[in-house]
Design a protein around this motif. Structure first.
Motif, PDB file in Angstrom:
ATOM      1  N   GLN A 201      42.691  39.105  46.790  1.00 56.74           N
ATOM      2  CA  GLN A 201      43.475  38.113  47.535  1.00 56.74           C
ATOM      3  C   GLN A 201      42.663  37.348  48.573  1.00 56.74           C
ATOM      4  N   LYS A 202      41.343  37.301  48.394  1.00 54.90           N
ATOM      5  CA  LYS A 202      40.507  36.479  49.261  1.00 54.90           C
ATOM      6  C   LYS A 202      40.435  35.041  48.743  1.00 54.90           C
ATOM      7  N   MET A 203      40.885  34.864  47.491  1.00 55.01           N
ATOM      8  CA  MET A 203      40.904  33.554  46.866  1.00 55.01           C
ATOM      9  C   MET A 203      42.198  33.377  46.091  1.00 55.01           C
ATOM     10  N   GLU A 204      42.621  32.124  45.937  1.00 57.76           N
ATOM     11  CA  GLU A 204      43.717  31.824  45.030  1.00 57.76           C
ATOM     12  C   GLU A 204      43.254  32.160  43.614  1.00 57.76           C
ATOM     13  N   GLY A 205      44.151  32.670  42.792  1.00 57.55           N
ATOM     14  CA  GLY A 205      43.783  33.171  41.470  1.00 57.55           C
ATOM     15  C   GLY A 205      43.043  32.193  40.576  1.00 57.55           C
ATOM     16  N   SER A 206      43.338  30.906  40.709  1.00 56.38           N
ATOM     17  CA  SER A 206      42.714  29.917  39.830  1.00 56.38           C
ATOM     18  C   SER A 206      41.201  29.819  40.058  1.00 56.38           C
ATOM     19  N   THR A 207      40.736  30.114  41.275  1.00 51.01           N
ATOM     20  CA  THR A 207      39.302  30.006  41.571  1.00 51.01           C
ATOM     21  C   THR A 207      38.490  31.086  40.870  1.00 51.01           C
TER      22      THR A 207
ATOM     23  N   ASN B 111      47.717  32.743  53.881  1.00 49.73           N
ATOM     24  CA  ASN B 111      48.680  33.417  53.016  1.00 49.73           C
ATOM     25  C   ASN B 111      49.891  33.863  53.829  1.00 49.73           C
ATOM     26  N   GLU B 112      50.781  34.601  53.206  1.00 49.44           N
ATOM     27  CA  GLU B 112      52.007  35.023  53.883  1.00 49.44           C
ATOM     28  C   GLU B 112      51.727  35.935  55.076  1.00 49.44           C
ATOM     29  N   SER B 113      50.566  36.576  55.078  1.00 47.63           N
ATOM     30  CA  SER B 113      50.194  37.469  56.185  1.00 47.63           C
ATOM     31  C   SER B 113      49.449  36.735  57.291  1.00 47.63           C
ATOM     32  N   GLY B 114      49.289  35.424  57.118  1.00 48.84           N
ATOM     33  CA  GLY B 114      48.598  34.640  58.127  1.00 48.84           C
ATOM     34  C   GLY B 114      47.087  34.715  58.048  1.00 48.84           C
ATOM     35  N   GLU B 115      46.554  35.199  56.912  1.00 48.62           N
ATOM     36  CA  GLU B 115      45.109  35.302  56.738  1.00 48.62           C
ATOM     37  C   GLU B 115      44.599  34.111  55.928  1.00 48.62           C
ATOM     38  N   TRP B 116      43.397  33.673  56.270  1.00 52.02           N
ATOM     39  CA  TRP B 116      42.793  32.570  55.536  1.00 52.02           C
ATOM     40  C   TRP B 116      42.293  33.043  54.170  1.00 52.02           C
ATOM     41  N   ILE B 117      42.664  32.316  53.109  1.00 47.78           N
ATOM     42  CA  ILE B 117      42.159  32.602  51.764  1.00 47.78           C
ATOM     43  C   ILE B 117      41.654  31.305  51.154  1.00 47.78           C
ATOM     44  N   LEU B 118      40.649  31.411  50.301  1.00 49.72           N
ATOM     45  CA  LEU B 118      40.071  30.229  49.679  1.00 49.72           C
ATOM     46  C   LEU B 118      41.014  29.683  48.613  1.00 49.72           C
ATOM     47  N   GLU B 119      41.433  28.437  48.785  1.00 49.20           N
ATOM     48  CA  GLU B 119      42.337  27.801  47.822  1.00 49.20           C
ATOM     49  C   GLU B 119      41.555  27.102  46.705  1.00 49.20           C
ATOM     50  N   HIS B 120      40.576  26.280  47.079  1.00 49.75           N
ATOM     51  CA  HIS B 120      39.754  25.580  46.103  1.00 49.75           C
ATOM     52  C   HIS B 120      38.512  25.048  46.798  1.00 49.75           C
ATOM     53  N   PHE B 121      37.622  24.446  46.031  1.00 49.83           N
ATOM     54  CA  PHE B 121      36.426  23.857  46.618  1.00 49.83           C
ATOM     55  C   PHE B 121      36.006  22.629  45.815  1.00 49.83           C
ATOM     56  N   ASN B 122      35.192  21.784  46.457  1.00 47.13           N
ATOM     57  CA  ASN B 122      34.584  20.619  45.815  1.00 47.13           C
ATOM     58  C   ASN B 122      33.077  20.708  45.973  1.00 47.13           C
ATOM     59  N   GLY B 123      32.350  20.151  45.018  1.00 48.40           N
ATOM     60  CA  GLY B 123      30.898  20.180  45.094  1.00 48.40           C
ATOM     61  C   GLY B 123      30.317  21.007  43.966  1.00 48.40           C
TER      62      GLY B 123
ATOM     63  N   PRO C 256      29.274  44.762  34.384  1.00 46.22           N
ATOM     64  CA  PRO C 256      29.433  46.173  34.797  1.00 46.22           C
ATOM     65  C   PRO C 256      30.631  46.818  34.125  1.00 46.22           C
ATOM     66  N   SER C 257      30.645  48.130  34.071  1.00 49.71           N
ATOM     67  CA  SER C 257      31.660  48.879  33.334  1.00 49.71           C
ATOM     68  C   SER C 257      33.066  48.689  33.876  1.00 49.71           C
ATOM     69  N   TYR C 258      33.183  48.281  35.137  1.00 46.32           N
ATOM     70  CA  TYR C 258      34.520  48.130  35.721  1.00 46.32           C
ATOM     71  C   TYR C 258      35.202  46.804  35.341  1.00 46.32           C
ATOM     72  N   ILE C 259      34.513  45.986  34.535  1.00 44.00           N
ATOM     73  CA  ILE C 259      35.096  44.737  34.063  1.00 44.00           C
ATOM     74  C   ILE C 259      35.328  44.824  32.551  1.00 44.00           C
ATOM     75  N   SER C 260      36.595  44.844  32.154  1.00 42.88           N
ATOM     76  CA  SER C 260      36.912  44.892  30.731  1.00 42.88           C
ATOM     77  C   SER C 260      37.709  43.669  30.277  1.00 42.88           C
ATOM     78  N   CYS C 261      38.135  42.847  31.251  1.00 35.62           N
ATOM     79  CA  CYS C 261      38.933  41.665  30.921  1.00 35.62           C
ATOM     80  C   CYS C 261      38.954  40.716  32.126  1.00 35.62           C
ATOM     81  N   GLU C 262      39.540  39.551  31.916  1.00 38.69           N
ATOM     82  CA  GLU C 262      39.624  38.557  32.990  1.00 38.69           C
ATOM     83  C   GLU C 262      40.394  39.089  34.197  1.00 38.69           C
ATOM     84  N   GLU C 263      41.458  39.830  33.951  1.00 39.62           N
ATOM     85  CA  GLU C 263      42.277  40.365  35.042  1.00 39.62           C
ATOM     86  C   GLU C 263      41.464  41.277  35.951  1.00 39.62           C
ATOM     87  N   ASP C 264      40.597  42.111  35.360  1.00 41.17           N
ATOM     88  CA  ASP C 264      39.735  42.990  36.164  1.00 41.17           C
ATOM     89  C   ASP C 264      38.848  42.170  37.093  1.00 41.17           C
ATOM     90  N   PHE C 265      38.314  41.069  36.563  1.00 41.57           N
ATOM     91  CA  PHE C 265      37.425  40.220  37.350  1.00 41.57           C
ATOM     92  C   PHE C 265      38.181  39.552  38.495  1.00 41.57           C
TER      93      PHE C 265
END
Length: 206
Positions: free
Chosen positions: A83-89, A171-183, A68-77
């Protein structure tokens, strides 16, 4: 006398090392976590990926989908995941999916990242795993805890059941965020027409 001192020092050395060893022993406990809440967290975490997949555009080359047009680079994606996931995911998702051709970004039409939105996707178990020191007060250590929310899900791809274990942290706000996964993390279809991301897109064809 010298021998006794040497033996005493050796004995003290052994005792100190045993105390250090014991102080580093950790134990784990599991606390059940509501499946409905777990399902909600998974859907919130993977919603940006689901939206992105729906916005992919069919082109003449059946092996590729235009991003889609709103994605021009990895950072956009990565920013899509808000912040629902750790950046590496999401970076891993980007590397698995996106390719560049003649200065334009595409998704390999055979590639697919299954998730809770996949056919028959469901949470099979969810719990909070707490890891802490068995003897926290030795040497004045505080009771350190390593707390993770584990959500295990299954879904069906090409008639077969696949599994994934998701690990959330707060996270620092006490909200659950996805760190990583297996499978299962990435699935490739031999026939791109069987990829759920390619179905019913004729109205978007360029």
């Amino acid at each position: 006398m010298h021998k006794k001192i040497k033996n005493m020092v050796g004995f003290i050395f052994i005792i100190v090392n045993l105390i250090i060893l014991i102080s580093n022993i950790h134990i784990s406990e599991r606390v059940k976590f509501d499946k409905l809440e777990a399902d909600k967290l998974l859907k919130e975490a993977y919603k940006p990926l689901e939206t992105f997949s729906k916005d992919l555009i069919v082109i003449e080359d059946e092996k590729l989908l235009l991003v889609p047009s709103y994605i021009s680079c990895e950072e956009d994606f990565v920013d899509l995941f808000n912040q629902k996931m750790e950046g590496s995911t999401p970076k891993g998702f980007y590397e698995d999916l996106v390719i560049e051709k003649d200065g334009q970004l595409y998704v390999d039409a055979s590639g697919y990242i299954p998730n809770i939105y996949t056919e028959e996707g469901q949470v099979v178990t969810s719990y909070i795993k707490k890891r802490k020191r068995l003897f926290p007060n030795i040497f004045g250590h505080e009771d350190e805890k390593d707390v993770k929310l584990v959500i295990k899900e299954t879904w069906k791809i090409s008639g077969q059941i696949h599994k994934r274990s998701n690990y959330f942290i707060k996270n620092e706000s006490g909200e659950w965020i996805l760190e990583h996964f297996n499978g299962t993390s990435h699935y490739g279809f031999v026939d791109v027409k069987n990829n759920p991301w390619n179905i019913n897109r004729s109205e978007k064809k360029l």
